[in-house]
Design a protein around this motif. Sequence first.
Motif, mmCIF file in Angstrom:
data_model
loop_
_atom_site.group_PDB
_atom_site.id
_atom_site.type_symbol
_atom_site.label_atom_id
_atom_site.label_comp_id
_atom_site.label_asym_id
_atom_site.label_seq_id
_atom_site.Cartn_x
_atom_site.Cartn_y
_atom_site.Cartn_z
ATOM 1 N N VAL A 1 -11.945 7.166 24.659
ATOM 2 C CA VAL A 1 -11.796 8.413 23.918
ATOM 3 C C VAL A 1 -13.208 8.869 23.594
ATOM 4 C CG1 VAL A 1 -10.838 9.512 21.871
ATOM 5 C CG2 VAL A 1 -9.605 7.597 22.944
ATOM 6 N N PRO A 2 -13.610 10.019 24.115
ATOM 7 C CA PRO A 2 -14.995 10.451 23.941
ATOM 8 C C PRO A 2 -15.336 10.845 22.509
ATOM 9 C CG PRO A 2 -13.723 12.163 25.030
ATOM 10 C CD PRO A 2 -12.813 10.982 24.885
ATOM 11 N N ALA A 3 -16.603 10.732 22.199
ATOM 12 C CA ALA A 3 -17.125 11.150 20.893
ATOM 13 C C ALA A 3 -17.315 12.661 20.891
ATOM 14 C CB ALA A 3 -18.456 10.451 20.629
ATOM 15 N N GLY A 4 -17.484 13.203 19.687
ATOM 16 C CA GLY A 4 -17.854 14.606 19.555
ATOM 17 C C GLY A 4 -16.699 15.589 19.484
ATOM 18 N N ARG A 5 -15.464 15.099 19.433
ATOM 19 C CA ARG A 5 -14.311 15.999 19.333
ATOM 20 C C ARG A 5 -14.053 16.349 17.868
ATOM 21 N NH1 ARG A 5 -9.851 13.458 20.002
ATOM 22 N NH2 ARG A 5 -10.815 11.500 19.471
ATOM 23 N N PRO A 6 -13.739 17.596 17.560
ATOM 24 C CA PRO A 6 -13.365 17.926 16.183
ATOM 25 C C PRO A 6 -11.957 17.378 15.908
ATOM 26 C CG PRO A 6 -13.192 19.873 17.571
ATOM 27 C CD PRO A 6 -13.757 18.782 18.426
ATOM 28 N N VAL A 7 -11.818 16.643 14.823
ATOM 29 C CA VAL A 7 -10.542 15.998 14.518
ATOM 30 C C VAL A 7 -10.173 16.173 13.053
ATOM 31 C CG1 VAL A 7 -10.721 14.239 16.344
ATOM 32 C CG2 VAL A 7 -11.633 13.754 14.057
ATOM 33 N N GLY B 1 0.799 -1.219 0.000
ATOM 34 C CA GLY B 1 0.000 0.000 0.000
ATOM 35 C C GLY B 1 0.829 1.263 0.000
ATOM 36 N N GLY B 2 2.079 1.155 -0.359
ATOM 37 C CA GLY B 2 2.991 2.285 -0.309
ATOM 38 C C GLY B 2 2.653 3.433 -1.239
ATOM 39 N N PHE B 3 1.944 3.155 -2.314
ATOM 40 C CA PHE B 3 1.596 4.218 -3.257
ATOM 41 C C PHE B 3 0.135 4.641 -3.148
ATOM 42 C CE2 PHE B 3 5.257 2.157 -5.401
ATOM 43 C CZ PHE B 3 6.113 3.250 -5.387
ATOM 44 N N THR B 4 -0.585 4.082 -2.188
ATOM 45 C CA THR B 4 -1.987 4.437 -1.982
ATOM 46 C C THR B 4 -2.072 5.853 -1.407
ATOM 47 O OG1 THR B 4 -2.428 2.121 -1.474
ATOM 48 C CG2 THR B 4 -4.145 3.680 -0.895
ATOM 49 N N GLU B 5 -3.082 6.588 -1.815
ATOM 50 C CA GLU B 5 -3.249 7.971 -1.365
ATOM 51 C C GLU B 5 -3.850 8.025 0.041
ATOM 52 O OE1 GLU B 5 -5.749 11.987 -2.560
ATOM 53 O OE2 GLU B 5 -5.633 10.329 -3.985
ATOM 54 N N VAL B 6 -3.318 8.923 0.865
ATOM 55 C CA VAL B 6 -3.866 9.170 2.201
ATOM 56 C C VAL B 6 -5.062 10.106 2.036
ATOM 57 C CG1 VAL B 6 -3.438 10.107 4.495
ATOM 58 C CG2 VAL B 6 -1.598 8.935 3.273
ATOM 59 N N LYS B 7 -6.202 9.709 2.594
ATOM 60 C CA LYS B 7 -7.404 10.545 2.546
ATOM 61 C C LYS B 7 -7.468 11.360 3.833
ATOM 62 C CE LYS B 7 -9.812 7.123 -0.189
ATOM 63 N NZ LYS B 7 -10.564 5.900 -0.056
ATOM 64 N N ILE B 8 -7.537 12.671 3.685
ATOM 65 C CA ILE B 8 -7.581 13.587 4.824
ATOM 66 C C ILE B 8 -8.943 14.264 4.861
ATOM 67 C CG2 ILE B 8 -6.560 15.638 5.893
ATOM 68 C CD1 ILE B 8 -4.604 13.352 5.817
ATOM 69 N N SER B 9 -9.537 14.340 6.053
ATOM 70 C CA SER B 9 -10.811 15.033 6.199
ATOM 71 C C SER B 9 -10.931 15.619 7.604
ATOM 72 C CB SER B 9 -11.976 14.074 5.943
ATOM 73 O OG SER B 9 -11.970 13.016 6.885
ATOM 74 N N GLU B 10 -11.711 16.684 7.709
ATOM 75 C CA GLU B 10 -12.068 17.204 9.022
ATOM 76 C C GLU B 10 -13.357 16.505 9.401
ATOM 77 O OE1 GLU B 10 -11.836 21.448 9.746
ATOM 78 O OE2 GLU B 10 -10.360 21.634 8.127
ATOM 79 N N ALA B 11 -13.417 16.016 10.643
ATOM 80 C CA ALA B 11 -14.556 15.201 11.062
ATOM 81 C C ALA B 11 -14.838 15.417 12.545
ATOM 82 C CB ALA B 11 -14.253 13.729 10.785
#
Length: 173
Positions: free
Chosen positions: A113-119, A24-34
């Motif tokens: 790890v609580p839910a609801g944190r902006p990450v 998986g070395g050439f697979t793209e990293v997917k970045i998102s705000e969640a």
Amino acid sequence: MKKKFLIYLAIVVGLVLVFYTYMGGFTEVKISEAVSSQVVIAGKYFEGDPSSDALGDIYQQVGKAVEQKQIVGDFAGIYYNNPGKNSKTIKAFVGVAVQDTTALPAGFTVRVVPAGRPVLRGELDANITLAPKRIYSALFDHAEEHKLNLKEFYVERFPEGKPAVIEVELNQK
């Protein structure tokens, strides 16, 4: 002689590229705000030198507990300081994301790890040996590019058959 060496070198380079692609070395990293969901991790806390045998022992204990089916879940961890920095001390909780905490192996504790944190979330479908470094690099680059402030709180999950996920809590101003 020189021609044979170049042929061997080309074969070795080709095999390395095939292996790296397979991992998986050439697979793209997917970045998102969640927004984070709750994660329950059973494992062990470590604070100290990242190259110490004690940290390696914890990883082995967690792996052994999963292998022997003493605990069921996906490898996971919490880092309380930046695991990517060249630091002499790492603060980590290494374990398994679990659904059931009723029967844990000896010495294991639970962190929620609580839910609801902006990450800021990074996902990569790659082998566990490649995924963390590639995801962290992409997350930090994205945060710098978009002028996002990150907290020193990182949650890693490595679900079987799914992309690796690393979440970094966003520092809300």
